[in-house]
Write a protein that holds these residues in place. Structure first.
Motif, PDB file in Angstrom:
ATOM      1  N   LEU A   9      -2.465  -2.596  12.028  1.00  0.00           N
ATOM      2  CA  LEU A   9      -3.374  -3.548  11.383  1.00  0.00           C
ATOM      3  C   LEU A   9      -4.540  -3.890  12.306  1.00  0.00           C
ATOM      4  O   LEU A   9      -5.693  -3.973  11.864  1.00  0.00           O
ATOM      5  CB  LEU A   9      -2.626  -4.829  10.986  1.00  0.00           C
ATOM      6  N   ILE A 114      -0.704  -3.585   2.783  1.00  0.00           N
ATOM      7  CA  ILE A 114      -1.419  -4.784   3.248  1.00  0.00           C
ATOM      8  C   ILE A 114      -2.925  -4.566   3.214  1.00  0.00           C
ATOM      9  O   ILE A 114      -3.690  -5.457   2.806  1.00  0.00           O
ATOM     10  CB  ILE A 114      -0.963  -5.169   4.672  1.00  0.00           C
ATOM     11  N   SER A 115      -3.374  -3.375   3.634  1.00  0.00           N
ATOM     12  CA  SER A 115      -4.812  -3.092   3.656  1.00  0.00           C
ATOM     13  C   SER A 115      -5.401  -3.057   2.252  1.00  0.00           C
ATOM     14  O   SER A 115      -6.497  -3.572   2.010  1.00  0.00           O
ATOM     15  CB  SER A 115      -5.091  -1.775   4.385  1.00  0.00           C
ATOM     16  N   ALA A 118      -5.467  -6.659   1.074  1.00  0.00           N
ATOM     17  CA  ALA A 118      -6.529  -7.417   1.751  1.00  0.00           C
ATOM     18  C   ALA A 118      -7.898  -7.118   1.147  1.00  0.00           C
ATOM     19  O   ALA A 118      -8.710  -8.036   0.923  1.00  0.00           O
ATOM     20  CB  ALA A 118      -6.526  -7.093   3.248  1.00  0.00           C
TER      21      ALA A 118
END
Length: 262
Positions: A9, A114-115, A118
């Motif tokens: 991350l 998650i990316s 986001a």
């Protein structure tokens, strides 16, 4: 696994690619907010035949169609998170930390999710705020509609990561980033054609209708607005989580057998 997630991350959000993607999302949102036809009418004095649609804050994220827009980002995220590690041999540095191979794959898969989440959340916030300023909120219950937007972000993210399943697996085997991108769009085209074929055949047989849900294009654009009570919701959800489960199983298997020794 947590070390993999934190490290990836940190690396990902310091990459120029993720910043470019966020910038493109912002530019797209601003672009959609500009009333081009109205400006052209005022400047030229010519009336254009177009359907005027007022987008307000509460429905901006959905109306701008970010689900289809994000299809262009996914292969590049996969290249950065997965295949580039093998191409640059940096995967060996991770292996040197004595982290299990399954944990390496699962960590990177979580980072991909998650990316995507986001970027989706960033797009939802910027579009909602911008159109709220320009045209007002426009809804009934702010709290409920913010929850709806959040749920929409989650649904879009889950759909995108399931849609990318095949390419995630191939990225463990193919080091060429350009080839990964080409294969992603190639598979997307073939998959959409096959999906359309089964959807046409589904009018003649229930069996073909069920088979069509094996192809994400059948439901990916309708799924975010489906209700739990809808008949197709069960098959769509089953298909999505089957893709994710198969990706985890196959990805872990491939990773265990792959030579990443230092």
């Amino acid at each position: 696994m947590s070390r993999i997630i934190k490290a990836d991350l940190y690396k990902l959000f310091n990459e120029i690619y993720i910043k470019i993607m966020a910038l493109v999302c912002l530019i797209y949102t601003i672009f959609k907010a500009i009333p081009f036809y109205e400006i052209l009418e005022k400047v030229s004095g010519i009336e254009f035949d177009y359907e005027s649609q007022v987008i307000t804050g509460h429905n901006a994220f959905f109306q701008l169609g970010f689900d289809g827009f994000f299809n262009f980002f996914i292969p590049f995220l996969i290249v950065v998170i997965f295949s580039s590690e093998f191409a640059k041999k940096t995967i060996r540095n991770i292996a040197a930390l004595k982290i299990g191979r399954i944990n390496i794959f699962l960590g990177k898969y979580i980072v991909l999710l998650i990316s995507i989440f986001a970027l989706m959340l960033f797009s939802a916030v910027t579009s909602t705020v911008l159109f709220s300023i320009l045209n007002g909120w426009g809804g009934q219950n702010v709290f409920v509609e913010i929850l709806d937007i959040t749920l929409l972000v989650c649904k879009y993210s889950i759909i995108q990561i399931s849609y990318a399943s095949i390419i995630v697996i191939l990225s463990l085997l193919i080091q060429n980033g350009a080839l990964i991108v080409i294969l992603y769009f190639g598979f997307s085209l073939v998959e959409s054609i096959i999906s359309s074929m089964f959807q046409m055949l589904s009018q003649k047989s229930t069996v073909f209708n069920i088979i069509s849900f094996a192809f994400p294009s059948t439901y990916m654009y309708e799924f975010p607005i489906m209700k739990i009570t809808d008949n197709v919701f069960f098959f769509s959800t089953l298909s999505i989580f089957t893709y994710i489960l198969l990706t985890v199983i196959i990805g872990c298997t491939v990773m265990k057998r792959k030579d990443i020794r230092v």
